[in-house]
Design a protein around this motif. Structure first.
Motif, PDB file in Angstrom:
ATOM      1  N   VAL A 143       0.816  -1.214   0.000  1.00 36.96           N
ATOM      2  CA  VAL A 143       0.000   0.000   0.000  1.00 36.96           C
ATOM      3  C   VAL A 143       0.853   1.268   0.000  1.00 36.96           C
ATOM      4  O   VAL A 143       0.330   2.371  -0.073  1.00 36.96           O
ATOM      5  CB  VAL A 143      -0.968   0.038   1.207  1.00 36.96           C
ATOM      6  N   ALA A 144       2.183   1.113   0.088  1.00 35.18           N
ATOM      7  CA  ALA A 144       3.059   2.278   0.231  1.00 35.18           C
ATOM      8  C   ALA A 144       3.009   3.195  -0.981  1.00 35.18           C
ATOM      9  O   ALA A 144       3.118   4.408  -0.855  1.00 35.18           O
ATOM     10  CB  ALA A 144       4.504   1.825   0.473  1.00 35.18           C
ATOM     11  N   GLY A 145       2.833   2.599  -2.173  1.00 39.97           N
ATOM     12  CA  GLY A 145       2.913   3.403  -3.381  1.00 39.97           C
ATOM     13  C   GLY A 145       4.355   3.795  -3.677  1.00 39.97           C
ATOM     14  O   GLY A 145       5.288   3.427  -2.951  1.00 39.97           O
ATOM     15  N   SER A 146       4.566   4.544  -4.740  1.00 46.01           N
ATOM     16  CA  SER A 146       5.912   4.951  -5.134  1.00 46.01           C
ATOM     17  C   SER A 146       5.807   6.251  -5.928  1.00 46.01           C
ATOM     18  O   SER A 146       4.771   6.917  -5.903  1.00 46.01           O
ATOM     19  CB  SER A 146       6.582   3.847  -5.952  1.00 46.01           C
ATOM     20  N   LYS A 147       6.874   6.584  -6.645  1.00 45.69           N
ATOM     21  CA  LYS A 147       6.858   7.758  -7.504  1.00 45.69           C
ATOM     22  C   LYS A 147       6.922   7.328  -8.960  1.00 45.69           C
ATOM     23  O   LYS A 147       7.636   6.392  -9.308  1.00 45.69           O
ATOM     24  CB  LYS A 147       8.026   8.686  -7.156  1.00 45.69           C
ATOM     25  N   LYS A 152       6.119  11.977  -9.526  1.00 46.64           N
ATOM     26  CA  LYS A 152       4.879  12.273  -8.816  1.00 46.64           C
ATOM     27  C   LYS A 152       4.370  11.032  -8.082  1.00 46.64           C
ATOM     28  O   LYS A 152       4.714   9.900  -8.424  1.00 46.64           O
ATOM     29  CB  LYS A 152       3.818  12.789  -9.795  1.00 46.64           C
ATOM     30  N   ALA A 153       3.517  11.260  -7.081  1.00 46.80           N
ATOM     31  CA  ALA A 153       2.970  10.160  -6.287  1.00 46.80           C
ATOM     32  C   ALA A 153       2.191   9.197  -7.174  1.00 46.80           C
ATOM     33  O   ALA A 153       1.383   9.608  -8.015  1.00 46.80           O
ATOM     34  CB  ALA A 153       2.066  10.711  -5.193  1.00 46.80           C
ATOM     35  N   ASN A 284      -1.418   4.680   2.314  1.00 42.26           N
ATOM     36  CA  ASN A 284       0.031   4.486   2.382  1.00 42.26           C
ATOM     37  C   ASN A 284       0.600   4.743   3.771  1.00 42.26           C
ATOM     38  O   ASN A 284       1.798   4.641   3.976  1.00 42.26           O
ATOM     39  CB  ASN A 284       0.748   5.380   1.350  1.00 42.26           C
ATOM     40  N   SER A 285      -0.256   5.052   4.732  1.00 46.16           N
ATOM     41  CA  SER A 285       0.218   5.246   6.103  1.00 46.16           C
ATOM     42  C   SER A 285      -0.020   4.010   6.962  1.00 46.16           C
ATOM     43  O   SER A 285       0.135   4.048   8.180  1.00 46.16           O
ATOM     44  CB  SER A 285      -0.480   6.452   6.735  1.00 46.16           C
ATOM     45  N   THR A 358       8.446   6.971   6.418  1.00 43.81           N
ATOM     46  CA  THR A 358       7.420   7.626   7.218  1.00 43.81           C
ATOM     47  C   THR A 358       6.288   8.199   6.373  1.00 43.81           C
ATOM     48  O   THR A 358       5.196   8.424   6.880  1.00 43.81           O
ATOM     49  CB  THR A 358       8.035   8.767   8.055  1.00 43.81           C
ATOM     50  N   ALA A 359       6.525   8.405   5.089  1.00 42.76           N
ATOM     51  CA  ALA A 359       5.503   9.031   4.245  1.00 42.76           C
ATOM     52  C   ALA A 359       5.085   8.155   3.070  1.00 42.76           C
ATOM     53  O   ALA A 359       4.368   8.613   2.181  1.00 42.76           O
ATOM     54  CB  ALA A 359       6.017  10.372   3.725  1.00 42.76           C
ATOM     55  N   GLY A 360       5.509   6.906   3.058  1.00 41.40           N
ATOM     56  CA  GLY A 360       5.164   6.046   1.933  1.00 41.40           C
ATOM     57  C   GLY A 360       5.912   6.456   0.670  1.00 41.40           C
ATOM     58  O   GLY A 360       6.988   7.055   0.720  1.00 41.40           O
ATOM     59  N   LEU A 361       5.299   6.103  -0.499  1.00 45.07           N
ATOM     60  CA  LEU A 361       5.886   6.401  -1.816  1.00 45.07           C
ATOM     61  C   LEU A 361       7.297   5.841  -1.942  1.00 45.07           C
ATOM     62  O   LEU A 361       8.129   6.380  -2.666  1.00 45.07           O
ATOM     63  CB  LEU A 361       5.881   7.905  -2.093  1.00 45.07           C
ATOM     64  N   SER A 362       7.546   4.748  -1.234  1.00 43.24           N
ATOM     65  CA  SER A 362       8.875   4.139  -1.173  1.00 43.24           C
ATOM     66  C   SER A 362       8.958   2.830  -1.950  1.00 43.24           C
ATOM     67  O   SER A 362      10.035   2.244  -2.053  1.00 43.24           O
ATOM     68  CB  SER A 362       9.244   3.870   0.285  1.00 43.24           C
ATOM     69  N   GLY A 363       7.822   2.343  -2.448  1.00 42.58           N
ATOM     70  CA  GLY A 363       7.805   1.055  -3.138  1.00 42.58           C
ATOM     71  C   GLY A 363       7.942  -0.127  -2.196  1.00 42.58           C
ATOM     72  O   GLY A 363       8.156  -1.258  -2.644  1.00 42.58           O
TER      73      GLY A 363
END
Length: 403
Positions: A143-147, A152-153, A284-285, A358-363
């Motif tokens: 659920v973290a997501g990435s760029k 961009k998110a 993502n949190s 701490t903010a996700g978007l890390s893959g």
């Protein structure tokens, strides 16, 4: 009410204690942890020889229990530790202890104490519970997501993956997937649920179901990938994966923003607190997930407002007895993971997991570690009923792959 306030005070003490730095302590201590067997075992029935773990960040210490169930750790620096133990018993042992034949794949004894201050001043008691080994478990949560390629998110590639750990083919049609509420602060804490519902339910914001129009059989070692968008996300973002062959899709409403795949069958949307969102609301949190089965009408389950409220959003009260597996996925903050935000009881998930960012978007995906390999070559995943033990974090592991 005084009892609830006392419990909350204890939780706050442990959370804030996790921020205390004991690294400059000049004197080490001897820590003693006494393992308490589940009530089904009776008194002093098999206390010796079980491994107890102390974890502090990336450091881990282990000790074996003696005949009295005591594990002794010498030369330990006073600090706040996570304490755990787990071991497996066979189906025959389970039947001998309980008289039941339900544990075809055996069972697990496990227990945890999270964010426990160890000062050497007293013996700690580690209570354990007995749980039947599950056929289908939650194998991954992404659920973290990435760029994306433009920096961009990008969160369209989120998914939840199930895994068949058994030696038999399992029909997952009719299986329910529940997403825990994610309010900050929580709509209901565990102390609130204890006060109002005597620890009998968990709070969910969405429920989806695998269709029952036909059987959907999963072979031993097989997986089920559930996503909102079954497309090749690697085209859009370098840390994402190809989900064209996902098993089920929580499809968006007509005209929605999510790109859906007409070749992938739809998950049934059974309960949803969001009138304008049809797909899985994965955050993502952190996102706790449960899977469950029941012949009861889920639409008839009781609803509740936020604790102490009489209007607003109503959440589903899911009876705990229907839950097959649950993962308490907590958000990771700059100060660490806040154990006070746990939403699942210890007999569902004695620990928790989280990503490192701490903010996700890390893959980052949280995945269940491999415990062993069966005679047929299939992997048996860790299932100690404790996500702190069972799960790890990776930025490279692909769907359906376990290292």
């Amino acid at each position: 009410m005084k009892t609830v306030n006392y419990i909350l005070s204890l939780v706050a003490m442990f959370v804030f204690a996790s921020c205390v730095d004991y690294s400059d302590a000049t004197e080490s201590v001897t820590a003693k942890v006494r393992v308490q067997l589940p009530k089904e075992f009776g008194t002093n029935n098999g206390l010796e020889g079980h491994t107890v773990l102390l974890r502090l960040g990336s450091a881990s210490y282990s000790a074996k229990t003696d005949a009295e169930g005591m594990a002794t750790f010498a030369n330990i620096t006073p600090d706040v530790y996570d304490i755990s133990t787990s071991w497996d018993i066979s189906a025959d042992e389970y039947k001998q202890i309980t008289g039941s034949n339900e544990a075809n794949s055996g069972a697990t004894v496990s227990g945890s104490l999270n964010a426990q201050l160890i000062s050497g001043a007293e013996t700690l008691t580690l209570a354990t519970t007995l749980s039947v080994k599950r056929d289908i478990v939650i194998g991954k949560i992404y659920v973290a997501g990435s760029k994306d390629n433009n920096g961009k998110a990008y969160r369209a590639g989120q998914y939840v993956e199930l895994y068949n750990q058994s030696n038999d083919t399992v029909d997952v049609s009719g299986l329910y997937i529940g997403l825990l509420e994610t309010d900050v602060p929580q709509a209901y804490t565990l102390a609130n649920l204890h006060a109002d519902y005597a620890d009998s339910v968990v709070l969910v914001k969405q429920v989806f179901r695998i269709p029952t129009t036909s059987a959907y059989k999963v072979a031993p070692g097989g997986t089920v990938v559930l996503t909102n968008s079954a497309i090749d996300h690697s085209v859009n973002a370098p840390n994402e994966h190809n989900l064209l062959k996902a098993d089920f899709e929580a499809k968006d409403k007509v005209g929605g923003k999510t790109q859906n795949n007409p070749d992938v069958p739809a998950l049934l949307n059974v309960f949803n607190i969001y009138p304008s969102i049809a797909n899985m609301n994965l955050t993502n949190s952190g996102q706790g997930v449960v899977i469950f089965r029941t012949t009861a009408d889920v639409s008839s389950f009781k609803l509740t407002y936020k604790y102490g409220k009489t209007n607003g959003t109503q959440y589903l009260l899911l009876p705990k007895r229907y839950i097959i597996d649950g993962v308490d996925y907590l958000r990771h903050k700059a100060t660490g993971t806040d154990v006070g935000e746990k939403r699942l009881y210890a007999d569902i998930d004695a620990g928790f997991t989280s990503i490192n960012a701490t903010a996700g978007l890390s893959g980052e995906v949280v995945y269940r570690k491999t415990s062993a390999t069966a005679a047929n070559g299939n992997k048996i995943l860790m299932d100690t009923n404790n996500s702190s033990n069972d799960f790890a974090v990776s930025v490279t592991i692909a769907p359906r792959i376990y290292p």
